[in-house]
Scaffold this active site. Structure first.
Site, PDB file in Angstrom:
ATOM      1  N   GLN A  99       0.593  -1.401   0.003  1.00 45.89           N
ATOM      2  CA  GLN A  99       0.047  -0.096   0.000  1.00 45.89           C
ATOM      3  C   GLN A  99       0.873   1.275   0.113  1.00 45.89           C
ATOM      4  OE1 GLN A  99      -2.845  -0.102   3.371  1.00 45.89           O
ATOM      5  NE2 GLN A  99      -3.701  -2.167   2.617  1.00 45.89           N
ATOM      6  N   HIS A 162      -0.469   0.019   5.813  1.00 40.80           N
ATOM      7  CA  HIS A 162      -0.923   0.688   6.725  1.00 40.80           C
ATOM      8  C   HIS A 162       0.040   2.039   6.698  1.00 40.80           C
ATOM      9  CE1 HIS A 162      -3.682  -2.597   8.645  1.00 40.80           C
ATOM     10  NE2 HIS A 162      -3.791  -2.431   7.275  1.00 40.80           N
ATOM     11  N   GLU A 257     -14.464   2.913  10.380  1.00 38.99           N
ATOM     12  CA  GLU A 257     -14.880   3.924  11.044  1.00 38.99           C
ATOM     13  C   GLU A 257     -15.016   5.385  10.424  1.00 38.99           C
ATOM     14  OE1 GLU A 257     -13.356   2.041  15.267  1.00 38.99           O
ATOM     15  OE2 GLU A 257     -12.769   3.869  15.014  1.00 38.99           O
ATOM     16  N   TYR A 278      -9.023 -10.873   9.650  1.00 39.81           N
ATOM     17  CA  TYR A 278      -9.263 -11.625   8.481  1.00 39.81           C
ATOM     18  C   TYR A 278      -9.671 -13.048   8.464  1.00 39.81           C
ATOM     19  CZ  TYR A 278      -8.102  -6.950   6.403  1.00 39.81           C
ATOM     20  OH  TYR A 278      -7.996  -5.619   6.185  1.00 39.81           O
TER      21      TYR A 278
END
Length: 385
Positions: A99, A162, A257, A278
């Site tokens: 990512q 992340h 959220e 997961y």
């Protein structure tokens, strides 16, 4: 403005949106069907630009062009008609795997006088990879005077996930906010106040620690921290109706959220969660709340994978006003949250299942733009029908 700044800015703003030999967007493509329906009224969408590799973020310059980042490490300028420049020179190397890569990029509020840009990236340093905040000047030659402002230390030798990496300036332009992810393999970092992972970071416009940050000047704590206990926040925006700061962040399997950010608050990750591992296992024994933990304004299960967010500004087309928009990756689409003050009173899903959305922006003329997270990424434009 100093006399030394005027020639640089004049050259930058007078430069054509595209020069001979540079890449051009494909011809805009409209959806041929009837207008899309929404609770507020019909709208149409079209492809404004294409051929971008995983576009991630950006912001508008005073002349109306959009400065865009692409995750592999490139940045381009897009004219209002969708014409794209070639990649701009001068960016440092980024770690474009997992990512990571070149993340958000924002012109400074005083760009018209400073030509300064801030950007976030996954960067290799001694000891591993971390989220880095950098600044540079944008000139007709590309990015110059590039220098780091903040590293979200400590670096981590493993893990490709992340990074957070979203940026927002306060409405008065005095402060810059950066989101950082928990880096996944060491999720407990989000709770540590001597560690910059899993945080919302607040700096002055000059890149310094504000004296009124909640942990500023406290021995052993990082004064840059504004809030903590975040997993992977990739959406941050100020509500123009109230001045409040909102944050969207990924949960694991469920538990995404939307949070209302206040200084010094703990948002709980990984000590509480509305999601699961997961594998399906519970997180934190299934706890969704605990003393001292701030509840989200809204949470989603199953996941919507919220990335960039933006509130409709006053100049937005009437169809879009009064709402917060969230670019969603999975299920892909655009989430519209009708707001009354800081309260969410309704939710609507637009273009659901059409394409992975990375960021939502509002053009100077009030249109809504979406960046799609694709190897041949697009800029979509939505207008009232």
């Amino acid at each position: 403005m100093s006399s030394s700044r005027r020639p640089l800015l004049a050259a930058l703003l007078a430069a054509p949106a595209i020069a001979p030999g540079l890449a051009r967007a494909q011809a805009p493509t409209s959806n041929p069907a009837e207008p899309e329906r929404s609770e507020r009224g019909p709208f149409r969408w079209r492809v404004l630009a294409s051929g971008l590799e995983n576009p991630w973020g950006g912001g508008f310059l005073p002349d109306g062009r959009l400065l865009l980042s692409e995750r592999p490490g490139r940045a381009r300028l897009m004219a209002p008609d969708g014409t794209l420049s070639a990649p701009l020179a001068g960016l440092p190397e980024v770690v474009a795997e997992g990512q990571g890569g070149l993340l958000d990029m924002q012109p400074a509020p005083d760009f018209a006088t400073t030509a300064e840009v801030f950007f976030a990236s996954a960067t290799l340093v001694e000891g591993g990879v971390l989220t880095r905040l950098s600044r540079a000047r944008l000139t007709p030659r590309g990015f110059e005077a590039v220098r780091p402002v903040l590293d979200a230390t400590p670096a981590q030798p493993s893990g490709r996930l992340h990074y957070g990496g979203r940026l927002a300036f306060s409405p008065d332009g005095a402060h810059l906010f950066l989101t950082t992810g928990d880096r996944n393999n060491s999720r407990e970092r989000a709770q540590k106040l001597n560690d910059l992972a899993g945080k919302v970071i607040r700096l002055t416009r000059q890149g310094e620690i504000p004296h009124d940050n909640p942990f500023a000047g406290r021995p052993g704590l990082r004064g840059e921290i504004f809030s903590y206990g975040h997993r992977n926040p990739q959406g941050i925006a100020f509500n123009p109706a109230t001045g409040s700061l909102f944050l969207a962040e990924f949960g694991p399997r469920g538990g995404d959220e939307l949070n209302l950010i206040r200084p010094g608050l703990n948002f709980g990750w990984p000590d509480v969660s509305y999601g699961r591992e997961y594998s399906g296992r519970q997180i934190a024994g299934g706890r969704t709340s605990a003393p001292g933990i701030t509840e989200p304004v809204r949470h989603w299960a199953p996941s919507v994978s919220p990335s960039g967010i933006n509130f409709a500004p006053a100049h937005a087309q009437p169809l879009w006003r009064g709402a917060l928009y969230i670019a969603c990756l999975n299920t892909p689409g655009l989430l519209r949250l009708q707001m009354e003050g800081d309260a969410v009173v309704a939710e609507e899903r637009l273009l659901w299942g059409r394409a992975r959305m990375r960021q939502v922006l509002f053009a100077p003329d009030g249109g809504l733009l979406l960046l799609t997270d694709e190897s041949r990424g697009r800029v979509l434009r939505l207008d009232a029908a």
